[in-house]
Design a protein around this motif. Structure first.
Motif, short mmCIF file in Angstrom:
data_model
loop_
_atom_site.label_atom_id
_atom_site.label_comp_id
_atom_site.label_asym_id
_atom_site.label_seq_id
_atom_site.Cartn_x
_atom_site.Cartn_y
_atom_site.Cartn_z
N LEU A 284 3.07 1.72 9.19
CA LEU A 284 2.97 2.84 8.27
C LEU A 284 3.79 2.58 7.02
O LEU A 284 3.38 2.96 5.91
CB LEU A 284 3.46 4.12 8.96
N ARG A 285 4.92 1.92 7.17
CA ARG A 285 5.72 1.59 5.98
C ARG A 285 5.03 0.53 5.12
O ARG A 285 5.14 0.56 3.90
CB ARG A 285 7.10 1.11 6.41
N GLY A 287 1.68 -0.04 4.87
CA GLY A 287 0.52 0.52 4.19
C GLY A 287 -0.75 -0.29 4.37
O GLY A 287 -0.81 -1.27 5.12
N PRO A 288 -1.83 0.10 3.69
CA PRO A 288 -3.16 -0.49 3.87
C PRO A 288 -3.24 -1.99 3.57
O PRO A 288 -4.19 -2.65 4.01
CB PRO A 288 -4.04 0.30 2.90
N ASP A 290 -1.42 -4.23 4.77
CA ASP A 290 -1.11 -4.96 6.01
C ASP A 290 -2.41 -5.32 6.72
O ASP A 290 -3.29 -4.47 6.89
CB ASP A 290 -0.23 -4.09 6.91
N TRP A 293 -3.93 -3.03 9.44
CA TRP A 293 -4.28 -1.65 9.13
C TRP A 293 -5.75 -1.33 9.43
O TRP A 293 -6.06 -0.42 10.22
CB TRP A 293 -3.96 -1.38 7.66
N ALA A 327 6.75 10.73 3.82
CA ALA A 327 5.95 9.57 3.41
C ALA A 327 5.23 8.96 4.62
O ALA A 327 4.07 8.53 4.51
CB ALA A 327 6.84 8.53 2.74
N LEU A 328 5.90 8.92 5.75
CA LEU A 328 5.26 8.37 6.95
C LEU A 328 4.12 9.25 7.41
O LEU A 328 3.09 8.75 7.88
CB LEU A 328 6.29 8.20 8.06
N ALA A 331 1.20 8.47 5.25
CA ALA A 331 0.62 7.17 5.61
C ALA A 331 -0.18 7.28 6.91
O ALA A 331 -1.27 6.70 7.02
CB ALA A 331 1.73 6.13 5.75
N GLU A 334 -3.49 8.83 6.22
CA GLU A 334 -4.42 7.89 5.59
C GLU A 334 -5.00 6.94 6.63
O GLU A 334 -6.21 6.65 6.62
CB GLU A 334 -3.70 7.11 4.49
N LEU A 335 -4.15 6.46 7.54
CA LEU A 335 -4.63 5.57 8.59
C LEU A 335 -5.67 6.25 9.48
O LEU A 335 -6.66 5.63 9.90
CB LEU A 335 -3.45 5.10 9.43
N HIS A 360 -5.53 15.88 4.33
CA HIS A 360 -6.25 14.66 3.95
C HIS A 360 -7.74 14.78 4.27
O HIS A 360 -8.58 14.16 3.59
CB HIS A 360 -5.65 13.47 4.70
#
Length: 422
Positions: A284-285, A287-288, A290, A293, A327-328, A331, A334-335, A360
């Motif tokens: 999660l830190r 982000g996409p 990675d 993901w 922020a997590l 994330a 979004e995932l 979201h």
């Protein structure tokens, strides 16, 4: 007695906990949240201010703004706080009282954070959890704002005057209790701190204080909301949208590090009641970008599309890891966005997690239907998608909670559609 209520909460699960109490009495109740299109107009509106991680000044300003925008004369008002004092409850209350008094309305805060059904009590003006002083618990060690859980000191830290109403007075009869509340109001006190160790204590407080609804606000958790709702005349059943057959599996998101939620997730996995797909906090830190993901997002979505209930816990999480919780949560939302389009329902622990994911997906509110067990309300999302949703505060419940909640959801949809259970 008023049928219209505004509930201001610091997170989504707390807003739903309070709102569902009124839905059980036949009132139309819905949940909305800060920054989203307003939820449908109902007799009871609970709003998530999403303020738990804000500064004292920011949290207070947000509550005052929501009050000015949504409160009207004649409405009952509940300021929902975390039953273990996380976040900025004192600053939020001070700002809420200030906004009420701007209009010339006298306002006494009746502070009663106890929720005995979930092990939270108030004794000698101090919050206890499962019989132990809150300051001695792992939850306090992990996350606390104040020096102690003595509520008069918490209020004094933001300049609010308060008096303790001890347990013997709460249990001493409705007339003496009502007199104590009126005396505090006449003296111009900011608040009274009310002991409560059993549901009946909160019920007595609700009966004694409801006649003062034009001059007081109630401050607490789902316990005081349930007591207030129970003291109102029962209404006829309100027609509400009901879950249809689940079109995909239920997405179970565990974004909380609380022991109760982790134990419930582990039990669900041990019973093989859901597909287990873990999400590492470092992903999660990252982000996409990675490389893990997209395959993970697709795997979760595919599991749900196949009709399998899917358990998604955030793993390798510690207090330090989750210091950037907002922020997590974004994330994680979004995932899980591809999964959200395929899920037949959602169970989420942790209000920040649930709110981020639903926002979201284009959801702006929840119409509340019933309470599966204390602290676990069931509703239908409002907005771009309409699916059943259950939320749970991270520290509520036991190891059976998620499993029982899923069983209730499947049985409910089976009963309504006549279809066989999975």
């Amino acid at each position: 007695m008023t049928r219209n209520w505004l509930i201001l909460a610091d997170d989504l699960t707390g807003a739903a906990d309070c709102g569902i109490a009124f839905a059980r009495r036949g009132l139309e109740a819905s949940v909305g949240w800060h920054g989203a299109e307003a939820a449908s107009a109902t007799e009871v509106l609970a709003i998530d201010a999403d303020s738990r991680r804000l500064s004292p000044e920011g949290a207070g300003a947000r509550h005052a703004a929501l009050l000015r925008a949504r409160h009207a004369p004649g409405m009952g008002l509940i300021k929902k706080i975390d039953s273990t004092l996380r976040g900025q409850p004192a600053a939020e209350l001070a700002a809420t009282l200030g906004a009420l008094r701007e209009s010339g309305r006298p306002a006494l805060a009746i502070l009663a954070p106890a929720f005995p059904a979930t092990g939270r009590t108030t004794e000698g003006g101090r919050v206890h959890m499962n019989g132990a002083p809150l300051e001695t618990t792992p939850l306090w060690a992990r996350d606390h704002t104040y020096e102690s859980a003595l509520l008069t000191e918490v209020l004094a830290s933001v300049g609010l005057s308060a008096r303790l109403i001890p347990l013997e007075l709460v249990r001493g009869g409705e007339i003496p209790l009502a007199h104590a509340l009126r005396s505090a109001l006449d003296e111009g006190l900011d608040a009274v701190v009310c002991d409560a160790a059993a549901p009946g204590d909160l019920e007595a407080l609700a009966r004694a204080s409801l006649p003062l609804s034009e001059s007081v606000l109630w401050v607490g958790s789902g316990g005081i909301a349930a007591a207030l709702a129970a003291a109102l005349p029962e209404s006829g059943a309100v027609a509400a949208p009901a879950p249809t057959a689940l079109r995909g599996g239920v997405l179970i998101v565990v974004g909380s590090i609380a022991e109760a939620s982790r134990a419930a997730a582990a039990h669900l996995a041990a019973e093989d009641a859901a597909e287990l797909i873990e999400v590492p906090v470092d992903l999660l830190r990252a982000g996409p970008a990675d490389p893990r993901w997209a395959p993970l997002a697709n795997r979760i979505a595919g599991s749900l599309a196949s009709g399998r209930d899917t358990l998604v816990p955030v793993t390798d999480a510690s207090v330090a890891d989750l210091s950037g919780g907002a922020a997590l949560a974004v994330a994680l939302a979004e995932l899980l966005a591809p999964a959200g389009a395929r899920m037949g329902g959602l169970f989420a622990t942790g209000g920040e997690t649930a709110c981020a994911l639903l926002s979201h997906l284009g959801v702006h509110g929840i119409r509340l239907l019933e309470e599966v067990e204390p602290g676990v309300p069931l509703g239908i999302t409002q907005g771009a998608i309409e699916v059943p949703v259950m939320t749970k505060a991270g520290a509520f419940g036991n190891e059976e909670t998620i499993l029982r909640s899923l069983e209730r959801l499947h049985h409910l949809t089976q009963d309504l559609t006549g279809e066989s259970a999975r």
